[in-house]
Design a protein around this motif. Structure first.
Motif, mmCIF file in Angstrom:
data_model
loop_
_atom_site.group_PDB
_atom_site.id
_atom_site.type_symbol
_atom_site.label_atom_id
_atom_site.label_comp_id
_atom_site.label_asym_id
_atom_site.label_seq_id
_atom_site.Cartn_x
_atom_site.Cartn_y
_atom_site.Cartn_z
ATOM 1 N N LYS A 265 76.274 25.957 26.155
ATOM 2 C CA LYS A 265 75.795 24.849 26.984
ATOM 3 C C LYS A 265 74.925 25.298 28.153
ATOM 4 N N VAL B 139 85.653 19.071 37.690
ATOM 5 C CA VAL B 139 84.397 18.762 37.013
ATOM 6 C C VAL B 139 84.056 17.319 37.336
ATOM 7 N N VAL C 243 80.119 21.222 36.593
ATOM 8 C CA VAL C 243 81.344 22.021 36.662
ATOM 9 C C VAL C 243 81.283 22.722 38.020
ATOM 10 N N GLU D 253 87.579 15.289 36.935
ATOM 11 C CA GLU D 253 88.733 15.814 36.190
ATOM 12 C C GLU D 253 88.960 17.279 36.483
ATOM 13 N N ASP D 254 90.163 17.736 36.155
ATOM 14 C CA ASP D 254 90.479 19.152 36.342
ATOM 15 C C ASP D 254 89.632 19.993 35.405
ATOM 16 N N CYS D 255 89.253 21.174 35.883
ATOM 17 C CA CYS D 255 88.485 22.097 35.054
ATOM 18 C C CYS D 255 89.453 22.834 34.123
ATOM 19 N N LEU D 256 89.169 22.780 32.839
ATOM 20 C CA LEU D 256 90.022 23.452 31.848
ATOM 21 C C LEU D 256 89.494 24.857 31.585
ATOM 22 N N GLU E 265 85.410 26.978 24.267
ATOM 23 C CA GLU E 265 85.005 25.658 23.799
ATOM 24 C C GLU E 265 84.579 25.713 22.338
ATOM 25 N N ASN F 275 74.002 23.402 33.087
ATOM 26 C CA ASN F 275 74.330 22.866 31.770
ATOM 27 C C ASN F 275 73.069 22.301 31.126
ATOM 28 N N MET G 262 88.382 22.200 24.325
ATOM 29 C CA MET G 262 88.642 23.471 25.006
ATOM 30 C C MET G 262 89.947 23.997 24.429
ATOM 31 N N LYS H 276 81.636 14.023 36.472
ATOM 32 C CA LYS H 276 80.807 13.501 35.383
ATOM 33 C C LYS H 276 80.362 12.081 35.695
ATOM 34 N N LEU I 194 87.320 17.778 25.772
ATOM 35 C CA LEU I 194 86.392 17.733 26.901
ATOM 36 C C LEU I 194 85.584 16.456 26.851
ATOM 37 N N GLU I 195 85.218 16.073 25.638
ATOM 38 C CA GLU I 195 84.401 14.868 25.465
ATOM 39 C C GLU I 195 84.460 14.460 24.009
ATOM 40 N N ALA J 87 92.034 16.790 30.027
ATOM 41 C CA ALA J 87 92.287 17.147 31.430
ATOM 42 C C ALA J 87 92.716 15.925 32.230
HETATM 43 P P1 AMP Z 1 80.772 16.915 28.509
HETATM 44 O O1 AMP Z 1 79.429 16.230 28.401
HETATM 45 O O2 AMP Z 1 81.841 16.060 29.058
HETATM 46 O O3 AMP Z 1 81.151 17.660 27.284
HETATM 47 O O4 AMP Z 1 80.533 18.137 29.491
HETATM 48 C C1 AMP Z 1 79.521 19.083 29.249
HETATM 49 C C2 AMP Z 1 80.088 20.474 29.371
HETATM 50 O O5 AMP Z 1 80.687 20.668 30.648
HETATM 51 C C3 AMP Z 1 81.174 20.781 28.371
HETATM 52 O O6 AMP Z 1 80.645 21.150 27.149
HETATM 53 C C4 AMP Z 1 81.887 21.914 29.075
HETATM 54 O O7 AMP Z 1 81.201 23.131 28.926
HETATM 55 C C5 AMP Z 1 81.833 21.500 30.505
HETATM 56 N N1 AMP Z 1 83.034 20.727 30.852
HETATM 57 C C6 AMP Z 1 83.179 19.382 30.793
HETATM 58 N N2 AMP Z 1 84.422 19.024 31.164
HETATM 59 C C7 AMP Z 1 85.081 20.149 31.462
HETATM 60 C C8 AMP Z 1 86.409 20.436 31.919
HETATM 61 N N3 AMP Z 1 87.312 19.487 32.164
HETATM 62 N N4 AMP Z 1 86.741 21.741 32.087
HETATM 63 C C9 AMP Z 1 85.849 22.722 31.856
HETATM 64 N N5 AMP Z 1 84.585 22.517 31.448
HETATM 65 C C10 AMP Z 1 84.191 21.253 31.256
#
Ligand code: AMP
Ligand code: GLY
Length: 426
Positions: free
Chosen positions: A214, A141, A155, A185-188, A192, A224, A273, A143, A283-284, A118
């Motif tokens: 999650k 989103v 989110v 970041e933009d929400c995708l 997942e 989450n 995603m 973080k 996403l990570e 994203a």
């Molecule tokens: P992360 O620790 O970065 O994986 O974020 C935890 C959870 O948040 C992910 O497993 C996704 O469910 C959600 N998430 C994180 N980033 C995004 C994104 N850019 N768009 C949509 N969902 C996201």
């Protein structure tokens, strides 16, 4: 041979359970382990988890192989410390672990190597973060940059929520020093999946695909969490999607780490995603196995994990393949009262022998502690009730039948683990 597993959650119980099945293994030590690893006669807990103490233990016990579960010791440099004294260990170095320990590092790395993710910005100044949010059209989103045990991501449903999350994180109240910087970041949109590989620096061996849940509540509602349940395989990872993830994400990531002088060794987890057209975006990255994903994955792995790890450590992963049980496996996490905020500890757990007696079921322990003959809750995610079956539906039925045997006060769990796979497959 003697093996050491570092960590004490459901992931580590599943790893130790699988490693102990190898005919070449005499003992698996788990540091610090939990009540489940304490009760299994093939395993033994060792009561410390500091890096110097683990190095000393591995040396005096002549540990032939160490596998690291959680991200914290990896980010602290446990792999560098073991290698410095010639002890074989599987995991990324501290430098390579930055793929997880800094979200900004991961985002910049992906930009440098053309890995799809994203659009984003990274800020330590709240006003700049607010401006970025206001410039976006869709949802965003927020973080924290550093490690926050799965709790550093919001989110945001609305722009106001996104602004509030930035303020809470940058003020340090939400997650402490991990939040000194935020990535926005933009929400995708899409579905997942967890795509985990073993990497030996140059080659990768993909593990079976899996999917996590999650959010705390049924129908993916609520906050989450670290993960409330998982299953393997993930139907969204079709052969075509699998090939694209390998080509567009995993291979450039491993090649990119080599090019930057920090070859990646260890489990590498891409949270992806997948949109409706089958495009995967990251996403990570995590520098470790997923939890609870490891639980269904280990139950399906039929190869000797010790042999795979030896190939990983000697840089010969290109010469092996992993064999998988064709059936599906599914894990239901039982969490403590108060999870994911402030989980209550000390509740007595009943019904564990009855649950384990169900056919095709293994109950992995996560946050549990022994208290005489009792087993008590000791943290947020307490148990991972894992079952294997001919389909996701059958694995789900078997897992929930075993869950019904277990009780502790305040027990929380989702009743719909597997729902996305069932929606696809029926
Ligand atoms: P992360 O620790 O970065 O994986 O974020 C935890 C959870 O948040 C992910 O497993 C996704 O469910 C959600 N998430 C994180 N980033 C995004 C994104 N850019 N768009 C949509 N969902 C996201
Ligand atoms: N279950 C998600 C993770 O391990 O990061």
């Amino acid at each position: 041979m003697k093996i050491l597993v570092v960590g004490g959650g459901g992931r580590e119980h599943a790893l130790a359970w699988k490693l102990a099945q190898s005919p070449r293994v005499a003992k698996v030590f788990v540091a610090p382990g939990n009540a489940g690893t304490a009760l299994d006669p093939a395993l033994a807990n060792v009561p410390f988890d500091s890096v110097p103490a683990l190095v000393e233990f591995a040396r005096t016990e002549s540990i032939r192989l160490t596998v690291v579960g959680p991200e914290a010791p990896l980010a602290e440099g446990i792999v560098d410390a073991f290698r410095a004294v010639g002890l074989p260990i599987f995991g990324p170095t501290q430098a390579a672990a930055q793929l997880e320990s800094s979200k900004r590092f991961a985002k910049e790395f992906m930009r440098r190597h053309g890995i799809p993710t994203a659009d984003w910005g990274s800020f330590d100044d709240a006003r700049e973060a607010h401006c970025w949010i206001d410039s976006r059209e869709g949802r965003v989103v927020v973080k924290v940059d550093g490690l926050a045990a799965g709790k550093g991501v919001v989110v945001a449903e609305t722009t106001a929520d996104a602004h509030a999350a930035v303020d809470a994180m940058l003020s340090g109240n939400a997650v402490g020093s991990a939040g000194a910087r935020v990535v926005v970041e933009d929400c995708l949109e899409g579905e997942e999946a967890s795509f985990i590989v073993m990497a030996d620096g140059a080659h990768v061996l993909p593990l079976a695909s899996s999917q996590d849940h999650k959010r705390l509540g049924d129908a993916d509602a609520g906050p989450n969490t670290g993960g409330m349940g998982a299953y393997s395989p993930a139907p969204v990872v079709t052969p075509a999607v699998h090939a694209r993830i390998m080509r567009e994400i995993i291979q450039p990531a491993v090649a990119g780490m080599v090019a930057e002088g920090t070859p990646y060794t260890g489990f590498l987890y891409a949270g992806v995603m997948i949109d409706a057209a089958g495009n995967p975006r990251v996403l990570e990255f995590n520098c470790r196995l997923g939890d609870p994903e490891t639980q269904p994955i280990m139950v399906r792995l039929t190869s000797d994990l010790v042999a795979l790890l030896e190939h990983a450590i000697t840089g010969t992963l290109d010469t092996v393949a992993a064999e998988w049980d064709r059936r599906a496996a599914l894990t239901v996490v039982l969490a403590a009262a108060g999870y994911p905020g402030a989980p209550r500890k000390g509740d007595a757990i009943s019904g564990l022998p009855a649950a384990a007696a169900h056919p095709d079921v293994v109950v992995f322990h996560a946050a549990t502690a022994r208290d005489g003959d009792l087993v008590r809750t000791a943290g947020g995610r307490v148990l991972g009730v894992t079952a294997i079956g001919d389909s996701i539906r059958q694995a789900q039925r078997a897992a929930y039948a075993a869950v019904a045997s277990i009780h502790f006060d305040g027990m929380q769990y989702r009743s719909d683990i597997g729902h996305r796979a069932l929606a696809r497959r029926g």
